[in-house]
Design an enzyme around this catalytic site. Sequence first.
Site, PDB file in Angstrom:
ATOM      1  N   HIS A 214      67.218  26.927  55.621  1.00  0.00           N
ATOM      2  CA  HIS A 214      68.370  27.836  55.444  1.00  0.00           C
ATOM      3  C   HIS A 214      68.930  27.926  54.028  1.00  0.00           C
ATOM      4  O   HIS A 214      70.059  27.493  53.771  1.00  0.00           O
ATOM      5  CB  HIS A 214      69.484  27.493  56.430  1.00  0.00           C
ATOM      6  CG  HIS A 214      69.760  26.025  56.662  1.00  0.00           C
ATOM      7  ND1 HIS A 214      69.972  25.137  55.637  1.00  0.00           N
ATOM      8  CD2 HIS A 214      69.872  25.301  57.805  1.00  0.00           C
ATOM      9  CE1 HIS A 214      70.195  23.945  56.146  1.00  0.00           C
ATOM     10  NE2 HIS A 214      70.132  24.022  57.460  1.00  0.00           N
TER      11      HIS A 214
ATOM     12  N   ASN B 138      76.722  25.683  58.722  1.00  0.00           N
ATOM     13  CA  ASN B 138      76.304  24.816  57.625  1.00  0.00           C
ATOM     14  C   ASN B 138      74.843  25.110  57.283  1.00  0.00           C
ATOM     15  O   ASN B 138      73.989  24.943  58.143  1.00  0.00           O
ATOM     16  CB  ASN B 138      76.466  23.354  58.055  1.00  0.00           C
ATOM     17  CG  ASN B 138      76.067  22.394  56.960  1.00  0.00           C
ATOM     18  OD1 ASN B 138      75.709  22.815  55.866  1.00  0.00           O
ATOM     19  ND2 ASN B 138      76.097  21.109  57.256  1.00  0.00           N
TER      20      ASN B 138
ATOM     21  N   ASP C 198      68.036  29.077  62.684  1.00  0.00           N
ATOM     22  CA  ASP C 198      69.048  28.013  62.795  1.00  0.00           C
ATOM     23  C   ASP C 198      69.926  28.256  64.024  1.00  0.00           C
ATOM     24  O   ASP C 198      71.153  28.029  63.985  1.00  0.00           O
ATOM     25  CB  ASP C 198      69.897  27.878  61.524  1.00  0.00           C
ATOM     26  CG  ASP C 198      70.626  26.535  61.465  1.00  0.00           C
ATOM     27  OD1 ASP C 198      70.443  25.704  62.373  1.00  0.00           O
ATOM     28  OD2 ASP C 198      71.387  26.321  60.506  1.00  0.00           O
TER      29      ASP C 198
ATOM     30  N   LEU D  58      67.552  23.337  70.320  1.00  0.00           N
ATOM     31  CA  LEU D  58      67.489  23.568  71.774  1.00  0.00           C
ATOM     32  C   LEU D  58      68.403  22.619  72.549  1.00  0.00           C
ATOM     33  O   LEU D  58      68.562  22.771  73.760  1.00  0.00           O
ATOM     34  CB  LEU D  58      66.047  23.457  72.281  1.00  0.00           C
ATOM     35  CG  LEU D  58      65.107  24.592  71.855  1.00  0.00           C
ATOM     36  CD1 LEU D  58      63.699  24.354  72.402  1.00  0.00           C
ATOM     37  CD2 LEU D  58      65.620  25.947  72.322  1.00  0.00           C
TER      38      LEU D  58
ATOM     39  N   ASP E 233      67.416  17.659  59.946  1.00  0.00           N
ATOM     40  CA  ASP E 233      68.342  18.801  59.858  1.00  0.00           C
ATOM     41  C   ASP E 233      69.685  18.539  60.529  1.00  0.00           C
ATOM     42  O   ASP E 233      69.760  17.929  61.587  1.00  0.00           O
ATOM     43  CB  ASP E 233      67.745  20.073  60.439  1.00  0.00           C
ATOM     44  CG  ASP E 233      68.712  21.224  60.256  1.00  0.00           C
ATOM     45  OD1 ASP E 233      68.968  21.580  59.105  1.00  0.00           O
ATOM     46  OD2 ASP E 233      69.265  21.699  61.257  1.00  0.00           O
TER      47      ASP E 233
HETATM   48  O1  DOR Z   1      75.329  25.089  61.224  1.00  0.00           O
HETATM   49  C1  DOR Z   1      74.554  24.200  61.507  1.00  0.00           C
HETATM   50  N1  DOR Z   1      74.426  23.750  62.774  1.00  0.00           N
HETATM   51  N2  DOR Z   1      73.826  23.637  60.551  1.00  0.00           N
HETATM   52  C2  DOR Z   1      73.082  22.556  60.763  1.00  0.00           C
HETATM   53  O2  DOR Z   1      72.470  22.087  59.841  1.00  0.00           O
HETATM   54  C3  DOR Z   1      73.036  21.916  62.087  1.00  0.00           C
HETATM   55  C4  DOR Z   1      73.380  22.865  63.137  1.00  0.00           C
HETATM   56  C5  DOR Z   1      73.677  22.212  64.451  1.00  0.00           C
HETATM   57  O3  DOR Z   1      72.944  21.323  64.879  1.00  0.00           O
HETATM   58  O4  DOR Z   1      74.655  22.629  65.093  1.00  0.00           O
HETATM   59 ZN    ZN Z   2      70.548  22.494  58.647  1.00  0.00          ZN
END
Ligand code: DOR
Ligand code: ZN
EC number: 3.5.2.3
Length: 430
Positions: free
Chosen positions: A231, A277, A304, A60, A151
Site C-alpha cells: 500500500h 493505515n 488491503d 480475511l 502487515d
Molecule cells: O488500515 C489497515 N488495516 N492497515 C493495515 O496495515 C492493517 C489493516 C488491518 O488489519 O485492519
Molecule cells: Zn499494512
Amino acid sequence: MSTTVIRGAKPYGEGDPVDIEIRDGVITAIGTGLDTGGAEVIDAGGLVALPGFVDLHTHLREPGREDTETIETGSRAAALGGYTAVFAMANTDPVADNAVVVEHVWRRGREVGLVDVHPVGAVTVGLKGEQLAELGTMARSAARVRVFSDDGLCVADPLVMRRALEYTRALDAVIAQHAEEPRLTVGAQAHEGELAARLGLAGWPAVAEEAIVARDCLLAKHVGARLHVCHVSTAGTADVLRWAKERGTRVSAEVTPHHLLLDDERLNTYDPVNKVNPPLRTASDAKALREALAAGTLDCVATDHAPHAAQDKDCEWSAARPGMLGLQTALPIVVATMVEPGLLDWRGVARVMSERPAEIGGLPDQGRPIAVGEPATLTLVDPAGRWTVRGAELASIAANTPYEGMDLPGTVVLTLLRGEVTARDGKATA
Ligand code: DOR
Ligand code: ZN
C-alpha cells in the site's frame, strides 16, 4: 466432459467480440461462431473478458475475528469483485506465523472453493518484529507460502529485515513490507499536514513510509533479494521506487484503490470509516500514485480489504481501528480513477489487477493470457455497468466501506475459476 461457451466477449476489450469455449476448466477454442451444440452458453455481449483478478493484500480475519469476516464470506466478496485468488494476511489471532495456521487457512479456502486462498506467513513470531518465524517450514507446508508479511506492523529492525530477505531469497519467496517507521508514527492518527493539525490529530508523516522503503530497497539490493512494498501512499515513495528500479533493485509495489481515489479532505467528515493505515494522503499524492501506476513504477493494485466490526468504527476517531473494505469495490474504483481518465486501457487493467500480482505472488496458474490451452480463470466485466455501493449489501460481514452511496462505473458480471462459475450477476455460487 462439460463444455461452456462464452459468447461475444471482447478479451482485454480489444478487437471484435469472440466466443470462448471451455472444457474441463481449460480454454479449448477462441473464435467467432463456435459450435455451441450441447454446451452451456453464457451470453457475454458487450462484456470485456479479463484474466481473474489476484489480490496480494486481503485481511480475511479468520482465525480470530470471525465476527467481522470469515474465509467463506471474504471468498464470496472476492469472487463478486472478480477475484480468483487472494493472499490472506497473517495478522490473525492466532497469528499465521507457523505451518499449522497457514495450512488451516489454505484448507478452509479450498473447502469454500470460490477463490484460491493463499495464506501469507508472518515474517516474525507473533508479529513482534524480533524473532524470525519459521519461514522455511511455512514454505514447505501444504500451503506453500511464498509471501511473508507482518502487515499491520512494519519489520522495523534492519537486521531482522536483512535476515528475512536472505531467507526469502533462498526460498524464492518475497517479503511484503508494511513500510512505517514506528518511531515516526507514535500516536499517529492521520496524514501529517494542515488538515490533521487543524483537527488536532497527531500526524503520520510521509517520511515514515519513504524512509523504510528507501532502506529496504537498499537492503534488498545488497542481499539480492526480492522486496514487495505494501500500500504505497505517497508521491515520495513512488520517487524512491523509480530510483530503486532504475538501478536494478528487485522491488515491486502495490497501491490500494482508496489511495488512488480518496484524499485527506475526507478528514473533514471526521467519520472513522476514512481512517486507514497508511492514511489517506493529499490530492496531489493520489494523482502521483495514479500516474505511477500507469507508468509501471507501481506494479499492481491490491485492496488491503480490512473488515472491522461496527463498534470498532462507529466511535471517536482516535479509538477507531484503521482499515476499509475493498474487494467488491476495487474494479469500479480502478475504472473510475484509471480507465475513464485514459490512464489505463483494459490490457493495463489485466496487468495491474491480475498478471503482475500473480507474478509477484508466485502463482503460475493465475494471471494467465486468455488463450487456448490456458486455465479458464476469467472475469467478465460490463464497462457500461454502474452500481451504487451499499455497505449492508456487500458480502462481507463487516460493512465499513468509504464508498457508501457512491455510484461507480464498471460491474463484474461473471467470475470463473478453472471453468467453474464462482459469481454471477451479483451472486456468489457458494
Ligand atoms: O488500515 C489497515 N488495516 N492497515 C493495515 O496495515 C492493517 C489493516 C488491518 O488489519 O485492519
Ligand atoms: Zn499494512
